[in-house]
Design a protein around this motif. Structure first.
Motif, PDB file in Angstrom:
ATOM      1  N   ASP A 168       0.836  -1.204   0.000  1.00  0.00           N
ATOM      2  CA  ASP A 168       0.000   0.000   0.000  1.00  0.00           C
ATOM      3  C   ASP A 168       0.874   1.258   0.000  1.00  0.00           C
ATOM      4  O   ASP A 168       2.102   1.195   0.144  1.00  0.00           O
ATOM      5  CB  ASP A 168      -0.902   0.009   1.236  1.00  0.00           C
ATOM      6  CG  ASP A 168      -1.825  -1.200   1.271  1.00  0.00           C
ATOM      7  OD1 ASP A 168      -2.182  -1.701   0.180  1.00  0.00           O
ATOM      8  OD2 ASP A 168      -2.172  -1.650   2.382  1.00  0.00           O
ATOM      9  N   ALA A 169       0.230   2.382  -0.193  1.00  0.00           N
ATOM     10  CA  ALA A 169       0.931   3.657  -0.060  1.00  0.00           C
ATOM     11  C   ALA A 169       1.443   3.786   1.370  1.00  0.00           C
ATOM     12  O   ALA A 169       0.804   3.327   2.326  1.00  0.00           O
ATOM     13  CB  ALA A 169      -0.002   4.814  -0.414  1.00  0.00           C
ATOM     14  N   VAL A 170       2.610   4.417   1.519  1.00  0.00           N
ATOM     15  CA  VAL A 170       3.256   4.482   2.834  1.00  0.00           C
ATOM     16  C   VAL A 170       2.494   5.424   3.757  1.00  0.00           C
ATOM     17  O   VAL A 170       2.359   6.617   3.472  1.00  0.00           O
ATOM     18  CB  VAL A 170       4.717   4.939   2.694  1.00  0.00           C
ATOM     19  CG1 VAL A 170       5.341   5.116   4.076  1.00  0.00           C
ATOM     20  CG2 VAL A 170       5.507   3.939   1.870  1.00  0.00           C
ATOM     21  N   ASN A 171       1.955   4.858   4.854  1.00  0.00           N
ATOM     22  CA  ASN A 171       1.319   5.613   5.925  1.00  0.00           C
ATOM     23  C   ASN A 171       2.152   5.375   7.181  1.00  0.00           C
ATOM     24  O   ASN A 171       2.199   4.269   7.712  1.00  0.00           O
ATOM     25  CB  ASN A 171      -0.126   5.120   6.126  1.00  0.00           C
ATOM     26  CG  ASN A 171      -0.852   5.874   7.213  1.00  0.00           C
ATOM     27  OD1 ASN A 171      -0.514   5.748   8.389  1.00  0.00           O
ATOM     28  ND2 ASN A 171      -1.851   6.636   6.821  1.00  0.00           N
ATOM     29  N   GLU A 172       2.864   6.417   7.659  1.00  0.00           N
ATOM     30  CA  GLU A 172       3.865   6.239   8.705  1.00  0.00           C
ATOM     31  C   GLU A 172       3.334   5.550   9.955  1.00  0.00           C
ATOM     32  O   GLU A 172       3.884   4.535  10.394  1.00  0.00           O
ATOM     33  CB  GLU A 172       4.497   7.595   9.050  1.00  0.00           C
ATOM     34  CG  GLU A 172       5.403   8.128   7.966  1.00  0.00           C
ATOM     35  CD  GLU A 172       6.223   9.306   8.464  1.00  0.00           C
ATOM     36  OE1 GLU A 172       6.327   9.490   9.696  1.00  0.00           O
ATOM     37  OE2 GLU A 172       6.773  10.029   7.615  1.00  0.00           O
ATOM     38  N   PRO A 173       2.263   6.068  10.571  1.00  0.00           N
ATOM     39  CA  PRO A 173       1.783   5.409  11.808  1.00  0.00           C
ATOM     40  C   PRO A 173       1.391   3.956  11.573  1.00  0.00           C
ATOM     41  O   PRO A 173       1.716   3.071  12.386  1.00  0.00           O
ATOM     42  CB  PRO A 173       0.581   6.260  12.224  1.00  0.00           C
ATOM     43  CG  PRO A 173       0.812   7.591  11.567  1.00  0.00           C
ATOM     44  CD  PRO A 173       1.477   7.296  10.276  1.00  0.00           C
ATOM     45  N   GLU A 174       0.691   3.691  10.473  1.00  0.00           N
ATOM     46  CA  GLU A 174       0.223   2.336  10.200  1.00  0.00           C
ATOM     47  C   GLU A 174       1.399   1.387   9.955  1.00  0.00           C
ATOM     48  O   GLU A 174       1.434   0.258  10.469  1.00  0.00           O
ATOM     49  CB  GLU A 174      -0.700   2.342   8.984  1.00  0.00           C
ATOM     50  CG  GLU A 174      -1.328   0.991   8.681  1.00  0.00           C
ATOM     51  CD  GLU A 174      -2.255   1.038   7.490  1.00  0.00           C
ATOM     52  OE1 GLU A 174      -2.726  -0.031   7.065  1.00  0.00           O
ATOM     53  OE2 GLU A 174      -2.490   2.162   6.958  1.00  0.00           O
ATOM     54  N   LEU A 175       2.397   1.844   9.166  1.00  0.00           N
ATOM     55  CA  LEU A 175       3.550   0.994   8.873  1.00  0.00           C
ATOM     56  C   LEU A 175       4.383   0.741  10.128  1.00  0.00           C
ATOM     57  O   LEU A 175       4.846  -0.382  10.367  1.00  0.00           O
ATOM     58  CB  LEU A 175       4.407   1.638   7.778  1.00  0.00           C
ATOM     59  CG  LEU A 175       5.644   0.851   7.315  1.00  0.00           C
ATOM     60  CD1 LEU A 175       5.269  -0.564   6.909  1.00  0.00           C
ATOM     61  CD2 LEU A 175       6.328   1.568   6.151  1.00  0.00           C
ATOM     62  N   LEU A 176       4.571   1.776  10.965  1.00  0.00           N
ATOM     63  CA  LEU A 176       5.344   1.598  12.200  1.00  0.00           C
ATOM     64  C   LEU A 176       4.648   0.619  13.142  1.00  0.00           C
ATOM     65  O   LEU A 176       5.307  -0.182  13.813  1.00  0.00           O
ATOM     66  CB  LEU A 176       5.558   2.949  12.884  1.00  0.00           C
ATOM     67  CG  LEU A 176       6.531   3.911  12.177  1.00  0.00           C
ATOM     68  CD1 LEU A 176       6.555   5.252  12.877  1.00  0.00           C
ATOM     69  CD2 LEU A 176       7.929   3.305  12.112  1.00  0.00           C
ATOM     70  N   ARG A 177       3.312   0.695  13.218  1.00  0.00           N
ATOM     71  CA  ARG A 177       2.573  -0.251  14.061  1.00  0.00           C
ATOM     72  C   ARG A 177       2.770  -1.680  13.559  1.00  0.00           C
ATOM     73  O   ARG A 177       2.927  -2.613  14.367  1.00  0.00           O
ATOM     74  CB  ARG A 177       1.078   0.111  14.074  1.00  0.00           C
ATOM     75  CG  ARG A 177       0.707   1.238  15.018  1.00  0.00           C
ATOM     76  CD  ARG A 177      -0.783   1.278  15.272  1.00  0.00           C
ATOM     77  NE  ARG A 177      -1.547   1.466  14.050  1.00  0.00           N
ATOM     78  CZ  ARG A 177      -1.872   2.645  13.539  1.00  0.00           C
ATOM     79  NH1 ARG A 177      -1.496   3.764  14.169  1.00  0.00           N
ATOM     80  NH2 ARG A 177      -2.571   2.733  12.431  1.00  0.00           N
ATOM     81  N   LYS A 178       2.750  -1.839  12.251  1.00  0.00           N
ATOM     82  CA  LYS A 178       2.922  -3.177  11.683  1.00  0.00           C
ATOM     83  C   LYS A 178       4.320  -3.711  11.985  1.00  0.00           C
ATOM     84  O   LYS A 178       4.484  -4.879  12.352  1.00  0.00           O
ATOM     85  CB  LYS A 178       2.695  -3.130  10.170  1.00  0.00           C
ATOM     86  CG  LYS A 178       2.861  -4.477   9.465  1.00  0.00           C
ATOM     87  CD  LYS A 178       1.861  -5.508   9.945  1.00  0.00           C
ATOM     88  CE  LYS A 178       0.462  -5.141   9.473  1.00  0.00           C
ATOM     89  NZ  LYS A 178      -0.514  -6.202   9.821  1.00  0.00           N
ATOM     90  N   ILE A 179       5.351  -2.853  11.862  1.00  0.00           N
ATOM     91  CA  ILE A 179       6.725  -3.278  12.157  1.00  0.00           C
ATOM     92  C   ILE A 179       6.850  -3.674  13.624  1.00  0.00           C
ATOM     93  O   ILE A 179       7.451  -4.698  13.972  1.00  0.00           O
ATOM     94  CB  ILE A 179       7.716  -2.162  11.797  1.00  0.00           C
ATOM     95  CG1 ILE A 179       7.717  -1.914  10.276  1.00  0.00           C
ATOM     96  CG2 ILE A 179       9.125  -2.520  12.262  1.00  0.00           C
ATOM     97  CD1 ILE A 179       8.493  -0.688   9.859  1.00  0.00           C
ATOM     98  N   THR A 180       6.278  -2.852  14.525  1.00  0.00           N
ATOM     99  CA  THR A 180       6.323  -3.147  15.959  1.00  0.00           C
ATOM    100  C   THR A 180       5.627  -4.461  16.272  1.00  0.00           C
ATOM    101  O   THR A 180       6.105  -5.265  17.074  1.00  0.00           O
ATOM    102  CB  THR A 180       5.665  -2.006  16.751  1.00  0.00           C
ATOM    103  OG1 THR A 180       6.335  -0.776  16.452  1.00  0.00           O
ATOM    104  CG2 THR A 180       5.728  -2.265  18.242  1.00  0.00           C
ATOM    105  N   GLU A 181       4.489  -4.681  15.620  1.00  0.00           N
ATOM    106  CA  GLU A 181       3.736  -5.913  15.833  1.00  0.00           C
ATOM    107  C   GLU A 181       4.560  -7.127  15.409  1.00  0.00           C
ATOM    108  O   GLU A 181       4.596  -8.149  16.109  1.00  0.00           O
ATOM    109  CB  GLU A 181       2.433  -5.859  15.020  1.00  0.00           C
ATOM    110  CG  GLU A 181       1.570  -7.105  15.160  1.00  0.00           C
ATOM    111  CD  GLU A 181       0.329  -7.040  14.282  1.00  0.00           C
ATOM    112  OE1 GLU A 181      -0.386  -8.043  14.209  1.00  0.00           O
ATOM    113  OE2 GLU A 181       0.102  -5.971  13.659  1.00  0.00           O
TER     114      GLU A 181
END
Length: 894
Positions: A168-181
Motif C-alpha cells: 500500500d501507499a506508505v502511511n507512517e503510523p500504520e507501517l510503524l505499528r505493523k513493524i512493531t507488531e
C-alpha cells in the motif's frame, strides 16, 4: 533459534496463555523467569532493557507460581505487554551492540526466509528470486500466519530472515505499528527487511530505530534484492573464510591461527614474510593479518607489495603490533591497512575484527561477481540487440548522438555522416507532417511511442521499420535523450502490398484480365516502372508479352526477339537480375534503351512437370532494392501465373474436346435417324405380310404360331426403331415439342385405360387417385408417351399380384404425376445408371422385354417440356417415378 531464547517471543507466548487463548504451561513461566534473569544480568547498566520492569515481572512470576489468582493474572498481562512494547522498540540496539564471536563448529547461516506479502502473485515472484540464492523461502500473507509459523517452529535452530513487503501507499503510523507488531513476535536473532515505496531519510531512520535491519525500495532489480539479503546474513558463505597470517613470532603466529581456525577459518601461515611473495598465485585470502615489525621487510612494505597485485587490491589488511606510536599507525593505514590492533589484543576482539573484515570482503566479492555477471549479460543483450535491431540515440533536440552498425547498414550512411544530424536526414515523404507532430508530442511528454515508420535510404530506396521511441527523463520528468529501437519490417510491408495485389488480381479475374491485374500489382508492390509476362511464339527466337504494364499503361501482344536481351538469359538460366546499368549491358535491346531501364529482374515460368511456359519480370528506371524480397515475390507470382496458363490451356482443350464430342454425337444421331428410316420400310412390309398370313383361313395352326412370333418380334423391333429415332431427334435438336396448357388428369385417364388390360393379364391391381382437374404446360402427345412408358415399366418389372398406383397433385407453381409400383426395385448404384442408353441394369438376361433407352428418352422428353423426372426406389420393395411440370400461367375458360 540461538541457545538464548528470544525474550520477546517467550513473553508473547506466555501472554497468550494467561489470556486463556491457550493452556498455561508451567514450563513457559520458568523459561521466561530464567531468560529474564539471564538477560537482566547480562545487560545490567547498559540502558537497553527495562531493568526495573523486569525485576517487577520476576517478582510477580515467582508469586504466581506459588499462588496463581485472577488479579495477579491481569497484572502479569499488563506488565508483559508493557515490556514487550519497550523490548520491540529497543531490540535493534541489542542486536547491534552485542558482538557475537562464532564458536567452533556452531556457525549458523540464515537459510530460512519468511516473506510477508498480501499480493500472492508478487509474493510468489519474490519467493522465486530468494530461492535462486539457495534460501528456503516461505510465503505468508499476514502477521497471524507469521505468529502461527513461529509457534509451530519455536524449537527450530535455524535463524530467520523476515521480509515485509508493504504494497500500500506508505502511511507512517500504520507501517510503524505493523513493524512493531512483527518485531514483538520475532526471535532475537531474526532479521527484518522492509520492502516498500520510496521513503524520505527521516522516516527511514524511524523504521531503522523500530527494528528494521535493511530497507529495499520497490520496484527494484532482483540482483539488488538478493545482494541486500546476502549482506545481512552468512547465507552466501558456501566455503570457509580464508586468512593469510604473517608474523615472525612463532608463538603469536600459532595463537592467531588457532583462534581463527576455532571460528571456522582456513589459514595460510608464514613466519618468513619474503616467502609470502612466492606463493601469491596459490592463495585466495579473504583477510590478511600482518605483524608491523618483521625482519627483512616491514609490514607496511609488504602491504604495498601485496596491493600491487591485482587480486590483492581489495583484500582487507589488519595490522597487529605493540607499537603505540601514532605515526606508525598512520603509516600502516596509508599503505593500505584497514585496521590496526595493539598487542596484546583480546581474543574476542581479534576474532570479531577479523571476521567482520572477511565477511565484508566476501560480500563485496560476491557483489562484484554478480555485477560482472550482470555486465556480461547486458553486454550480450546489447550485442543481440545490435545484430537484430536498428538502434539510435538522440539528444533532446533530436540530433543523433549514437547509432549502431545495423542502422548504418540499412540506411546506407556511415556513422560519421549521420552523427550530429537530425532524423530528418532519413525522412521519407510517405507520412504527412501531422504524423511526425504526433510522435514528438508523445515523446516530449515523457511517454513511449510505438508504430511503423517509412524511412529513406541514402541512395533513395525506402525501408519500413517498427519503431519504439522511449524518452530518458531527468529528475524533473523532462526528456534529455531519446532512445529508438527499430525492427526492419520492409519485407513484411511489401509482402502485404503484394498479397493485396495478388488478391485483387486473382479473386475476380481470369485469363487476359488476370495477367493485366498481375503486372499492375507487381509494379505497385515493388515500385518498378515496368512489369511483363512473356510466352514463346511459334516462331523460334520470338517472344510475346501477353501482358506488359509500362509507365502506367498496358501494352498487350508485344512481340520481340530474344537475341541480345536479358530475357535470353532467363530462358537459358533460372533467374536474371541486374541491379543497375542494364540498358548499357544490352545495347541491342531497343526497349531498354528507349525507356532508359536501369534495373531488370525476371524468373522463369515453370510448371509442376518442369515445362517452361515463359517468364515474368520487372524493369525499373531506378535501382531495385531488397533483391531477395523481389525474387521471392516474383517466384510467388510466377506460380500463380503458371496455374492460370495451364488452366487456360486445359480449358481450350476441354472446349475442343467438347466440340469434337458434339460433332460425333450429331453424326451418330444423323446416322441413326437415317438408318431408322431405312429399316422401317422393310419392317413395315414384314408386318403387313405377317398380318395377312395371320388373317388367312388356310394357314395351319403350327404355322400360325410361327407367324405370331414373327409379328411379335417385328412389333418389338419397330418400337425399338421408333425410340431410337425419337432419341436421335432429341439429341440432334430436331425434336419438336409444343407446350401448351393441358388437362393433365385427362391424359392420365387415357393412359390408365390403355394399360388396364396389361395389368389384368399380370394380375396387378391398378389404383388411380381421383382428383379435380389439374392443368399444366406440356405437350399432350409427349406427356402421354412418357406416361405410357412409365406405366409399361411399372407393369413389366412388377411382381405377380402386385400394385400400380397413379396419383396427381398440384400447388401454386406446378403439378406432379407419380407412378409407383411394387416391383423388384433398384439399389442406389443402379439409380445412378438408369438414364444411360441401352443399360437395362441386368434385365437383359431376363424374359422381360425392353430396349434400355425408354427411360433415357422419357427423361429428355420431360426436360424438353421444362419439367423434371424424379425417381425413388428400394430394392425388393418397388419404385416411384414422379413427373414435375410447371403449372399454367393463366387458367383457361371452361
Amino acid at each position: 533459534m540461538y541457545t538464548e531464547q528470544s525474550l520477546l517471543h517467550k513473553l508473547k507466548t506466555l501472554s497468550t496463555q494467561l489470556k486463556g487463548i491457550n493452556e498455561i504451561q508451567p514450563t513457559s513461566i520458568k523459561e521466561v523467569l530464567e531468560l529474564s534473569k539471564e538477560l537482566s544480568k547480562a545487560q545490567r547498566g547498559v540502558g537497553i532493557f527495562p531493568e526495573s520492569a523486569l525485576q517487577d515481572l520476576l517478582s510477580s512470576l515467582d508469586t504466581y507460581l506459588e499462588q496463581p489468582n485472577a488479579s495477579l493474572t491481569y497484572l502479569l498481562i499488563e506488565r508483559i505487554e508493557e515490556i514487550c512494547r519497550i523490548l520491540a522498540q529497543n531490540n535493534m540496539f541489542v542486536n547491534n551492540m552485542h558482538v557475537e564471536v562464532i564458536k567452533k563448529n556452531t556457525t549458523q547461516l540464515y537459510n530460512k526466509a519468511l516473506i510477508i506479502d498480501s499480493c500472492h502473485e508478487d509474493g510468489a515472484k519474490l519467493v522465486s528470486i530468494i530461492n535462486k540464492c539457495d534460501y528456503d523461502a516461505v510465503l505468508i500473507s499476514n502477521t497471524n500466519e507469521l505468529s502461527a509459523y513461529l509457534h509451530a517452529h519455536e524449537h527450530s535452530s535455524s535463524p530467520l530472515i523476515i521480509i515485509l513487503k508493504w504494497n500500500d501507499a506508505v502511511n507512517e503510523p500504520e507501517l510503524l505499528r505493523k513493524i512493531t507488531e512483527i518485531k514483538s513476535v520475532l526471535p532475537a536473532n531474526a532479521l527484518l527487511l522492509l520492502m516498500c515505496q520510496a521513503i524520505d531519510i527521516q522516516f527511514r531512520l524511524k523504521v531503522l530505530r523500530t527494528g528494521v535491519d535493511r530497507y529495499i525500495r520497490i520496484p527494484n532489480h532482483e540482483t539488488y534484492i538478493t545482494s541486500i539479503v546476502n549482506s545481512v546474513s552468512d547465507m552466501k558463505k558456501q566455503s570457509p573464510y580464508r586468512a593469510l597470517i604473517v608474523d615472525d613470532n612463532k608463538i603469536f603466529l600459532r595463537l592467531y591461527a588457532d583462534l581463527l581456525k576455532s571460528q571456522g577459518f582456513e589459514t595460510y601461515e608464514f613466519l618468513n614474510p619474503m616467502e609470502v611473495l612466492e606463493h601469491l598465485e596459490k592463495m585466495q585470502p579473504d583477510v590478511i593479518i600482518l605483524d608491523y615489525h618483521m625482519p627483512d621487510i616491514m609490514g607496511p612494505e609488504l602491504a604495498i607489495l601485496l596491493r600491487e597485485q591485482p587480486q590483492y587490491v581489495d583484500v582487507p589488511i589488519v595490522f597487529i603490533s605493540a607499537d603505540t606510536d601514532y605515526t606508525s599507525q598512520l603509516y600502516a593505514l596509508k599503505t593500505g591497512a584497514d585496521d590496526f590492533l595493539l598487542k596484546p589484543v583480546e581474543n574476542e576482539h581479534f576474532c570479531a575484527s577479523v571476521l567482520v573484515r572477511a565477511r565484508r570482503y566476501r560480500l563485496k566479492a560476491t557483489l562484484k561477481e554478480n555485477l560482472q555477471k550482470e555486465v556480461y549479460e547486458r553486454d550480450k543483450e546489447h550485442q543481440a540487440i545490435n545484430s537484430h535491431a536498428i538502434v539510435s540515440i538522440t539528444d533532446k533536440k533530436g540530433d543523433i548522438i549514437y547509432v549502431n552498425d545495423y542502422f548504418c547498414q540499412i540506411s546506407g550512411y556511415t556513422k560519421e555522416e549521420i552523427i550530429g544530424k537530425n532524423h530528418r536526414l532519413i525522412k521519407s515523404n510517405v507520412h504527412d507532417e501531422a504524423f511526425y507532430r504526433e510522435i514528438w508530442s508523445t515523446i516530449k511528454s515523457g511517454k513511449t511511442w510505438r508504430g511503423d515508420i517509412c524511412n529513406k535510404q541514402k541512395e533513395g530506396g525506402l525501408y519500413w521499420v517498427n519503431s519504439t521511441i522511449t524518452p530518458m527523463v531527468d529528475k524533473e520528468g523532462k526528456p534529455y535523450q531519446y532512445i529508438s529501437i527499430r525492427t526492419d519490417i520492409t519485407a513484411n510491408k511489401m509482402l502485404q502490398q503484394a498479397l493485396q495485389a495478388m488478391v485483387i488480381s486473382t479473386s475476380t479475374t481470369i485469363g487476359t484480365e488476370f495477367f493485366e491485374q498481375t503486372t499492375q500489382g507487381l509494379t505497385l508492390a515493388t515500385g518498378a516502372t515496368t512489369s511483363f509476362i512473356s510466352v514463346p511464339t511459334n516462331n523460334p527466337g520470338i517472344m510475346k508479352a501477353i501482358s506488359l504494364f509500362h509507365e502506367g499503361e498496358l501494352l498487350n501482344e508485344f512481340e520481340y526477339e530474344l537475341n541480345g536481351t536479358p530475357c535470353e538469359q532467363v530462358k537459358n538460366n533460372e533467374i536474371c537480375f541486374y541491379k543497375e546499368n542494364v540498358h548499357n549491358q544490352f545495347p541491342k535491346d531497343t526497349f531498354l534503351k528507349s525507356s532508359n531501364i536501369e534495373a531488370y529482374i525476371a524468373v522463369p515460368l515453370i510448371s509442376a512437370h518442369g515445362e517452361r511456359l515463359g517468364h515474368i519480370g520487372l524493369m525499373s528506371d531506378k535501382k531495385l532494392f531488397n533483391s531477395d524480397y523481389i525474387v521471392s515475390l516474383l517466384s510467388l507470382f510466377a506460380d500463380r501465373v503458371c496455374l492460370e496458363m495451364l488452366r487456360l490451356r486445359n480449358e481450350a482443350m476441354l472446349v475442343q474436346a467438347k466440340e469434337e464430342a458434339d460433332r460425333a454425337n450429331r453424326a451418330k444421331s444423323e446416322f441413326l435417324s437415317n438408318m431408322s428410316h431405312e429399316l422401317r420400310t422393310p419392317l413395315n412390309a414384314i408386318l403387313g405380310f405377317g398380318q395377312l398370313l395371320e388373317a388367312s383361313d388356310s394357314i395351319a395352326q403350327s404355322d400360325l404360331e410361327d407367324v405370331d412370333e414373327i409379328l411379335k418380334a417385328s412389333r418389338h423391333l419397330l418400337h425399338l426403331i421408333n425410340e431410337i429415332l425419337d432419341l436421335s431427334k432429341v439429341e440432334a435438336g430436331k425434336f419438336n415439342i409444343t407446350n401448351k396448357t393441358t388437362d393433365v388428369t385427362q391424359i392420365v385417364a387415357e393412359c390408365t385405360k390403355l394399360i388396364a388390360a396389361q395389368c389384368a393379364e399380370k394380375t396387378l391391381t391398378l389404383h388411380v387417385e381421383q382428383t379435380s382437374k389439374v392443368f399444366a404446360l406440356c405437350d399432350p402427345l409427349r406427356l402421354k408417351q412418357v406416361l405410357i412408358n412409365l406405366l409399361s415399366n411399372a407393369v413389366k418389372y412388377n411382381r405377380s399380384n402386385g400394385e400400380v398406383c397413379i396419383s396427381v397433385s398440384s400447388n401454386d407453381y406446378g403439378c406432379s404425376i407419380s407412378v409407383a409400383d411394387t416391383g423388384v426395385g433398384m439399389t442406389e448404384q443402379d439409380l445412378e445408371k438408369i438414364y444411360e442408353p441401352f443399360n437395362r441394369l441386368g434385365a437383359e438376361d431376363s424374359e422381360t422385354e425392353g430396349t434400355g433407352i425408354g427411360l433415357t428418352l422419357t427423361k429428355k422428353l420431360v426436360e424438353l417440356m421444362n419439367g423434371e423426372l424424379l425417381v425413388e426406389s428400394e430394392l425388393n420393395v418397388g419404385s416411384t417415378f414422379t413427373i414435375m411440370l410447371l403449372k399454367e400461367q393463366v387458367k383457361p375458360d371452361y
